[in-house]
Design a protein around this motif. Sequence first.
Motif, PDB file in Angstrom:
ATOM      1  N   ILE A 108     -14.980 -80.257  70.600  1.00  0.00           N
ATOM      2  CA  ILE A 108     -15.078 -79.709  69.183  1.00  0.00           C
ATOM      3  C   ILE A 108     -13.940 -80.411  68.460  1.00  0.00           C
ATOM      4  CG2 ILE A 108     -15.633 -78.006  67.559  1.00  0.00           C
ATOM      5  CD1 ILE A 108     -17.769 -78.156  69.458  1.00  0.00           C
ATOM      6  N   GLU A 109     -14.447 -81.226  67.459  1.00  0.00           N
ATOM      7  CA  GLU A 109     -13.315 -81.678  66.639  1.00  0.00           C
ATOM      8  C   GLU A 109     -13.386 -80.776  65.083  1.00  0.00           C
ATOM      9  OE1 GLU A 109     -13.769 -85.665  65.933  1.00  0.00           O
ATOM     10  OE2 GLU A 109     -13.949 -86.120  68.027  1.00  0.00           O
ATOM     11  N   LEU A 110     -12.479 -80.127  64.645  1.00  0.00           N
ATOM     12  CA  LEU A 110     -12.633 -79.169  63.698  1.00  0.00           C
ATOM     13  C   LEU A 110     -11.653 -79.655  62.361  1.00  0.00           C
ATOM     14  CD1 LEU A 110     -13.834 -76.316  62.397  1.00  0.00           C
ATOM     15  CD2 LEU A 110     -11.706 -75.318  63.384  1.00  0.00           C
ATOM     16  N   GLY A 111     -12.224 -79.560  61.159  1.00  0.00           N
ATOM     17  CA  GLY A 111     -11.532 -80.022  59.902  1.00  0.00           C
ATOM     18  C   GLY A 111     -11.621 -78.737  59.058  1.00  0.00           C
ATOM     19  N   VAL A 112     -10.605 -78.667  58.401  1.00  0.00           N
ATOM     20  CA  VAL A 112     -10.436 -77.602  57.295  1.00  0.00           C
ATOM     21  C   VAL A 112      -9.601 -78.187  55.927  1.00  0.00           C
ATOM     22  CG1 VAL A 112      -9.529 -75.077  56.585  1.00  0.00           C
ATOM     23  CG2 VAL A 112     -10.284 -75.732  59.182  1.00  0.00           C
ATOM     24  N   GLU A 113     -10.571 -77.931  54.905  1.00  0.00           N
ATOM     25  CA  GLU A 113      -9.669 -78.184  53.568  1.00  0.00           C
ATOM     26  C   GLU A 113      -9.895 -77.057  52.721  1.00  0.00           C
ATOM     27  OE1 GLU A 113     -10.758 -82.115  51.985  1.00  0.00           O
ATOM     28  OE2 GLU A 113     -11.280 -82.745  53.974  1.00  0.00           O
ATOM     29  N   MET A 114      -9.055 -76.876  51.732  1.00  0.00           N
ATOM     30  CA  MET A 114      -8.983 -75.619  50.913  1.00  0.00           C
ATOM     31  C   MET A 114      -8.734 -76.435  49.301  1.00  0.00           C
ATOM     32  SD  MET A 114      -7.365 -74.301  53.879  1.00  0.00           S
ATOM     33  CE  MET A 114      -5.782 -73.919  53.222  1.00  0.00           C
ATOM     34  N   ASN A 115      -9.284 -76.131  48.355  1.00  0.00           N
ATOM     35  CA  ASN A 115      -9.146 -76.453  47.009  1.00  0.00           C
ATOM     36  C   ASN A 115      -9.380 -75.515  45.933  1.00  0.00           C
ATOM     37  OD1 ASN A 115      -8.280 -79.566  47.386  1.00  0.00           O
ATOM     38  ND2 ASN A 115     -10.361 -79.821  48.374  1.00  0.00           N
ATOM     39  N   ALA A 116      -8.698 -75.432  44.848  1.00  0.00           N
ATOM     40  CA  ALA A 116      -8.849 -74.511  43.709  1.00  0.00           C
ATOM     41  C   ALA A 116      -8.489 -75.393  42.605  1.00  0.00           C
ATOM     42  CB  ALA A 116      -7.735 -73.506  44.230  1.00  0.00           C
ATOM     43  N   ASP A 132     -13.028 -70.186  31.660  1.00  0.00           N
ATOM     44  CA  ASP A 132     -13.082 -68.903  31.150  1.00  0.00           C
ATOM     45  C   ASP A 132     -11.968 -67.907  31.702  1.00  0.00           C
ATOM     46  OD1 ASP A 132     -13.475 -68.886  33.928  1.00  0.00           O
ATOM     47  OD2 ASP A 132     -15.761 -68.428  33.637  1.00  0.00           O
ATOM     48  N   GLY A 133     -10.801 -68.582  32.176  1.00  0.00           N
ATOM     49  CA  GLY A 133      -9.938 -67.651  32.875  1.00  0.00           C
ATOM     50  C   GLY A 133     -10.003 -67.474  34.628  1.00  0.00           C
ATOM     51  N   PHE A 134     -11.233 -67.548  35.019  1.00  0.00           N
ATOM     52  CA  PHE A 134     -11.267 -67.318  36.531  1.00  0.00           C
ATOM     53  C   PHE A 134     -10.883 -68.703  37.301  1.00  0.00           C
ATOM     54  CE2 PHE A 134     -14.916 -64.740  34.298  1.00  0.00           C
ATOM     55  CZ  PHE A 134     -14.066 -63.593  34.468  1.00  0.00           C
ATOM     56  N   PHE A 135     -10.955 -68.530  38.382  1.00  0.00           N
ATOM     57  CA  PHE A 135     -10.603 -69.611  39.520  1.00  0.00           C
ATOM     58  C   PHE A 135     -11.847 -69.959  40.262  1.00  0.00           C
ATOM     59  CE2 PHE A 135      -6.781 -67.431  37.988  1.00  0.00           C
ATOM     60  CZ  PHE A 135      -5.895 -68.518  37.769  1.00  0.00           C
ATOM     61  N   GLU A 136     -11.990 -71.396  40.820  1.00  0.00           N
ATOM     62  CA  GLU A 136     -12.941 -71.764  41.659  1.00  0.00           C
ATOM     63  C   GLU A 136     -12.052 -72.190  42.730  1.00  0.00           C
ATOM     64  OE1 GLU A 136     -16.368 -74.501  41.012  1.00  0.00           O
ATOM     65  OE2 GLU A 136     -16.148 -73.882  38.842  1.00  0.00           O
ATOM     66  N   VAL A 137     -12.465 -71.529  44.173  1.00  0.00           N
ATOM     67  CA  VAL A 137     -12.005 -71.988  45.234  1.00  0.00           C
ATOM     68  C   VAL A 137     -13.219 -72.577  46.237  1.00  0.00           C
ATOM     69  CG1 VAL A 137     -10.668 -71.156  47.246  1.00  0.00           C
ATOM     70  CG2 VAL A 137     -10.225 -70.334  45.047  1.00  0.00           C
ATOM     71  N   ASP A 138     -12.735 -73.625  46.791  1.00  0.00           N
ATOM     72  CA  ASP A 138     -13.516 -74.398  47.662  1.00  0.00           C
ATOM     73  C   ASP A 138     -13.166 -74.492  48.971  1.00  0.00           C
ATOM     74  OD1 ASP A 138     -15.626 -75.048  46.038  1.00  0.00           O
ATOM     75  OD2 ASP A 138     -14.641 -76.840  45.498  1.00  0.00           O
ATOM     76  N   LEU A 139     -13.741 -73.966  50.156  1.00  0.00           N
ATOM     77  CA  LEU A 139     -13.391 -74.122  51.467  1.00  0.00           C
ATOM     78  C   LEU A 139     -14.448 -74.901  52.281  1.00  0.00           C
ATOM     79  CD1 LEU A 139     -12.008 -72.816  54.022  1.00  0.00           C
ATOM     80  CD2 LEU A 139     -13.539 -70.977  54.208  1.00  0.00           C
ATOM     81  N   LYS A 140     -13.693 -76.068  52.688  1.00  0.00           N
ATOM     82  CA  LYS A 140     -14.543 -77.209  53.323  1.00  0.00           C
ATOM     83  C   LYS A 140     -14.261 -77.045  54.999  1.00  0.00           C
ATOM     84  CE  LYS A 140     -15.666 -82.012  53.514  1.00  0.00           C
ATOM     85  NZ  LYS A 140     -15.530 -83.450  53.036  1.00  0.00           N
ATOM     86  N   LEU A 141     -15.212 -76.724  55.732  1.00  0.00           N
ATOM     87  CA  LEU A 141     -15.191 -76.798  57.110  1.00  0.00           C
ATOM     88  C   LEU A 141     -16.186 -77.741  57.717  1.00  0.00           C
ATOM     89  CD1 LEU A 141     -15.499 -72.764  57.301  1.00  0.00           C
ATOM     90  CD2 LEU A 141     -13.422 -74.305  57.728  1.00  0.00           C
ATOM     91  N   SER A 142     -15.642 -78.446  58.628  1.00  0.00           N
ATOM     92  CA  SER A 142     -16.659 -79.653  59.329  1.00  0.00           C
ATOM     93  C   SER A 142     -16.098 -79.513  60.895  1.00  0.00           C
ATOM     94  CB  SER A 142     -16.138 -80.935  58.711  1.00  0.00           C
ATOM     95  OG  SER A 142     -15.125 -81.193  59.085  1.00  0.00           O
ATOM     96  N   ALA A 143     -17.235 -79.432  61.536  1.00  0.00           N
ATOM     97  CA  ALA A 143     -17.141 -79.549  63.058  1.00  0.00           C
ATOM     98  C   ALA A 143     -18.040 -80.630  63.648  1.00  0.00           C
ATOM     99  CB  ALA A 143     -17.362 -77.933  63.558  1.00  0.00           C
TER     100      ALA A 143
END
Length: 164
Positions: free
Chosen positions: A54-62, A67-78
């Motif tokens: 298994i090759e696993l990749g993890v990325e996070m972006n924000a 509107d004062g809120f925050f978007e967070v992305d979690l990218k997972l690949s396997a």
Amino acid sequence: MTDTDAGAGAPTETPGDAQADQPGIRILAQFIRDLSFENPRAPESLRGGDQPQIELGVEMNARSREDGFFEVDLKLSAKAVRADGPVFVVELLYGGVFQIAGVAAEDMEPVLLIECPRYLFPFARKIIADVSSDGGYPPFMLDPIDFAGVYAARKAQEQQVGHA
């Protein structure tokens, strides 16, 4: 049942007052932004065989929003691969909208890239388990991820690039 007196001079505080100064993270929305599952050799790959690597990749972006809120992305690949080729490939981009209060500006990046992904991870993990199961395999259960370690490695890499 008896009534008790807090005593003369005791501060009167409502629950909201105590929480106003404390840091807080609230999830307003969660969503799949992108999901891909490839099963390139089905049904032959479903017969079993040796355990795939298994090759696993993890990325996070924000990012902040207007509107004062925050978007967070979690990218997972396997990617599961056997000696005779790929078994399956899954990629998930899972997002959330967060309201964050009581966090200093200099502490915001670690909150967005460590704490928020910790909230998203169990849901993303379930999606990957379900889609791999629907693809004909045993559910692929991701091990817990050390988001603080991933963040620290990313910062170290950025510093090396900056000094090079």
